[in-house]
Design a protein around this motif. Structure first.
Motif, short mmCIF file in Angstrom:
data_model
loop_
_atom_site.label_atom_id
_atom_site.label_comp_id
_atom_site.label_asym_id
_atom_site.label_seq_id
_atom_site.Cartn_x
_atom_site.Cartn_y
_atom_site.Cartn_z
N ASP A 200 56.69 71.87 49.16
CA ASP A 200 56.35 70.46 48.88
C ASP A 200 57.54 69.53 49.10
O ASP A 200 57.49 68.35 48.73
N GLY A 201 58.61 70.05 49.72
CA GLY A 201 59.79 69.20 49.93
C GLY A 201 59.56 68.06 50.90
O GLY A 201 60.29 67.07 50.88
N TRP A 202 58.53 68.17 51.77
CA TRP A 202 58.27 67.10 52.73
C TRP A 202 57.82 65.81 52.05
O TRP A 202 57.84 64.74 52.66
N LYS A 203 57.39 65.91 50.80
CA LYS A 203 56.92 64.72 50.10
C LYS A 203 58.06 63.78 49.73
O LYS A 203 57.84 62.58 49.54
N VAL A 204 59.29 64.30 49.62
CA VAL A 204 60.43 63.45 49.28
C VAL A 204 60.76 62.47 50.39
O VAL A 204 60.82 61.25 50.15
N PRO A 205 60.98 62.91 51.64
CA PRO A 205 61.19 61.91 52.70
C PRO A 205 59.98 61.01 52.93
O PRO A 205 60.14 59.86 53.35
N LEU A 206 58.78 61.53 52.66
CA LEU A 206 57.59 60.67 52.77
C LEU A 206 57.67 59.52 51.78
O LEU A 206 57.35 58.37 52.13
N GLU A 207 58.10 59.81 50.56
CA GLU A 207 58.24 58.75 49.56
C GLU A 207 59.34 57.76 49.95
O GLU A 207 59.20 56.56 49.74
N GLN A 208 60.41 58.25 50.54
CA GLN A 208 61.49 57.37 50.98
C GLN A 208 61.05 56.44 52.11
O GLN A 208 61.33 55.25 52.09
N VAL A 209 60.34 57.00 53.08
CA VAL A 209 59.82 56.18 54.18
C VAL A 209 58.78 55.19 53.66
O VAL A 209 58.70 54.05 54.12
N ASP A 210 58.00 55.62 52.69
CA ASP A 210 56.98 54.75 52.10
C ASP A 210 57.63 53.53 51.45
O ASP A 210 57.16 52.40 51.62
N HIS A 211 58.71 53.75 50.73
CA HIS A 211 59.41 52.63 50.09
C HIS A 211 60.03 51.70 51.14
O HIS A 211 59.96 50.47 51.00
N LEU A 212 60.61 52.26 52.18
CA LEU A 212 61.20 51.45 53.24
C LEU A 212 60.13 50.66 53.98
O LEU A 212 60.34 49.49 54.33
N LEU A 213 58.98 51.28 54.23
CA LEU A 213 57.89 50.57 54.89
C LEU A 213 57.40 49.41 54.04
O LEU A 213 57.09 48.33 54.57
N GLY A 214 57.31 49.61 52.73
CA GLY A 214 56.94 48.51 51.85
C GLY A 214 57.93 47.36 51.92
O GLY A 214 57.55 46.19 51.91
N TRP A 215 59.21 47.69 51.99
CA TRP A 215 60.25 46.66 52.12
C TRP A 215 60.08 45.87 53.41
O TRP A 215 60.13 44.63 53.41
N LEU A 216 59.83 46.57 54.52
CA LEU A 216 59.67 45.88 55.80
C LEU A 216 58.42 45.01 55.81
O LEU A 216 58.45 43.86 56.28
N LEU A 217 57.32 45.52 55.30
CA LEU A 217 56.09 44.73 55.26
C LEU A 217 56.24 43.52 54.35
O LEU A 217 55.71 42.44 54.64
N GLY A 218 56.96 43.69 53.24
CA GLY A 218 57.19 42.55 52.35
C GLY A 218 58.00 41.46 53.01
O GLY A 218 57.73 40.27 52.84
N CYS A 219 59.03 41.86 53.78
CA CYS A 219 59.84 40.87 54.48
C CYS A 219 59.02 40.09 55.50
O CYS A 219 59.17 38.87 55.63
N VAL A 220 58.11 40.78 56.20
CA VAL A 220 57.32 40.11 57.24
C VAL A 220 56.22 39.25 56.62
O VAL A 220 56.10 38.05 56.90
N LEU A 221 55.39 39.86 55.77
CA LEU A 221 54.23 39.16 55.24
C LEU A 221 54.60 38.09 54.22
O LEU A 221 54.14 36.95 54.30
N LEU A 222 55.44 38.44 53.26
CA LEU A 222 55.83 37.46 52.26
C LEU A 222 56.83 36.45 52.82
O LEU A 222 56.91 35.33 52.32
N GLY A 223 57.58 36.84 53.85
CA GLY A 223 58.39 35.84 54.54
C GLY A 223 57.53 34.79 55.20
O GLY A 223 57.86 33.60 55.20
N LEU A 224 56.41 35.23 55.77
CA LEU A 224 55.44 34.26 56.30
C LEU A 224 54.84 33.41 55.20
O LEU A 224 54.60 32.21 55.37
N GLY A 225 54.61 34.04 54.04
CA GLY A 225 54.08 33.28 52.91
C GLY A 225 55.04 32.23 52.39
O GLY A 225 54.62 31.21 51.84
N CYS A 226 56.36 32.46 52.56
CA CYS A 226 57.34 31.44 52.15
C CYS A 226 57.14 30.14 52.92
O CYS A 226 57.34 29.05 52.37
N ASP A 227 56.77 30.24 54.18
CA ASP A 227 56.55 29.04 54.98
C ASP A 227 55.19 28.42 54.72
O ASP A 227 55.01 27.21 54.86
N TRP A 228 54.22 29.22 54.32
CA TRP A 228 52.88 28.70 54.08
C TRP A 228 52.76 28.11 52.67
O TRP A 228 52.19 27.02 52.50
#
Length: 362
Positions: free
Chosen positions: A108-136
């Protein structure tokens, strides 16, 4: 000089009120830095071996299989671990982490990097989507809304019972924290004069480092990852008690001017001017000549538009132009605000160049 910068200078410049507000914007960076840097502690892999292997074989995943009931040095094979895992304690100052609680090791060790990538993906999506929301929707709306989401999602992480639910909450909370950080960063830049933006941005970065350095101490105090997540959610929740009030964290006047909301911008600028000890209805001779000179240039431009726009002629106003009048002239000459889509980044050459550089370096 940019029109918005000119109006801010006429309303008292980078005075006491705006300077104190810019300094105060460093404080939320401590809580945000603490929450964003918790990933390394939560996914730290401690030394471990199977609990049913008293000899501690070389493999940490497959214990030795003994032909006799008494363990001995020789072995004739290996078998799966059936009695759980033994972990060296503490792991990154935590007696219990998601790794040790759910045995995210070996198969089950593969779940650790999956969780790390999941957190990083959330960070990237937040920068894009909520960054757009800052202008709207504005910097303040996104900042406060992101803090509300980060607090609720942080409490949910502390109480989560399954790994898929943890992945979902980590993804959403990473995006909410990214939105709060981005909205605060943009609001700070628009609050400061251009010569002071670098210094105040560096100060905010140092306060984020302070939050990161506080995290191991909190982990040593809590010793449980769920309690640590609860403390992180409490820190973001406490920000709402102070930064949730418009008087403490007002909307960016630059954004209000850019989106055609002069009435709200005038109220905030009036507060800045009065708090800085400047008479909002007066201006210096230098500022007046600056405003009148720009008004004459605007008059020529508007006359060339064949009367499609109402023109305020500086010669018909007193020898000085107050910032409120300049604000009206500025808003009258601005076109309607335009909103852009994230997909337009595909046509930006700088974006492709930076993506290529980052991809090669990674």
């Amino acid at each position: 000089m940019e029109p918005e910068v000119r109006v801010l200078r006429l309303a008292g410049g980078f005075g006491r009120a705006r300077c104190l507000l810019a300094v105060a914007s460093w404080l939320p960076c401590v809580a945000l830095g603490l929450a964003l840097s918790s990933e390394l502690l939560l996914t730290a892999l401690p030394a471990h071996h199977c609990g049913s292997d008293p000899a501690r074989a070389r493999s940490t995943c497959l214990p030795l299989s003994y032909p006799e009931s008494v363990p001995r040095a020789g072995s004739d094979g290996a078998r799966p671990c059936s009695r759980g895992w033994y972990y060296a304690q503490p792991a990154a100052d935590l007696l219990r982490s998601p790794v040790t609680q759910r045995n995210l090791v070996c198969e089950d060790g593969w779940k650790v990097p999956l969780e790390q990538v999941d957190h990083l993906l959330g960070w990237l999506l937040g920068c894009v989507l909520l960054g757009l929301g800052c202008d709207w929707f504005g910097r303040r709306a996104v900042f406060v809304g992101s803090l509300v989401l980060a607090t609720g999602l942080g409490v949910g992480e502390a109480l989560v019972a399954s790994f898929p639910a943890l992945l979902t909450l980590r993804l959403l909370r990473g995006g909410a924290l990214a939105g709060a950080s981005l909205a605060l960063y943009v609001a700070r830049l628009e609050l400061c004069d251009p010569p002071n933006r670098l210094a105040f941005s560096m100060g905010a970065g140092l306060f984020s480092v302070v939050g990161t350095l506080l995290l191991p101490s909190l982990a040593l105090l809590a010793q449980d990852w769920q309690l640590l997540q609860g403390l992180s959610a409490l820190a973001t929740g406490l920000l709402l008690l102070f930064w949730g009030f418009p008087a403490v964290f007002p909307e960016s006047p630059c954004w209000l001017l850019a989106t055609g909301q002069p009435a709200r911008a005038r109220t905030i600028l009036w507060h800045f001017a009065k708090a800085s000890g400047v008479d909002p209805e007066d201006s210096t001779e230098e500022e007046s000549s600056l405003a009148m000179g720009n008004g004459l240039a605007r008059e020529k431009r508007d006359l060339g538009a064949r009367g499609r726009r109402t023109v305020v002629i500086p010669s018909l106003v007193p020898h000085y132009v107050p910032w409120s009048t300049e604000l009206d002239v500025l808003c009258a000459g601005h076109p309607q605000p335009r909103h852009h889509s994230v997909l337009e980044l595909r046509h930006t050459h700088v974006t492709w160049k930076n993506a290529l550089i980052l991809g090669f370096s990674s």
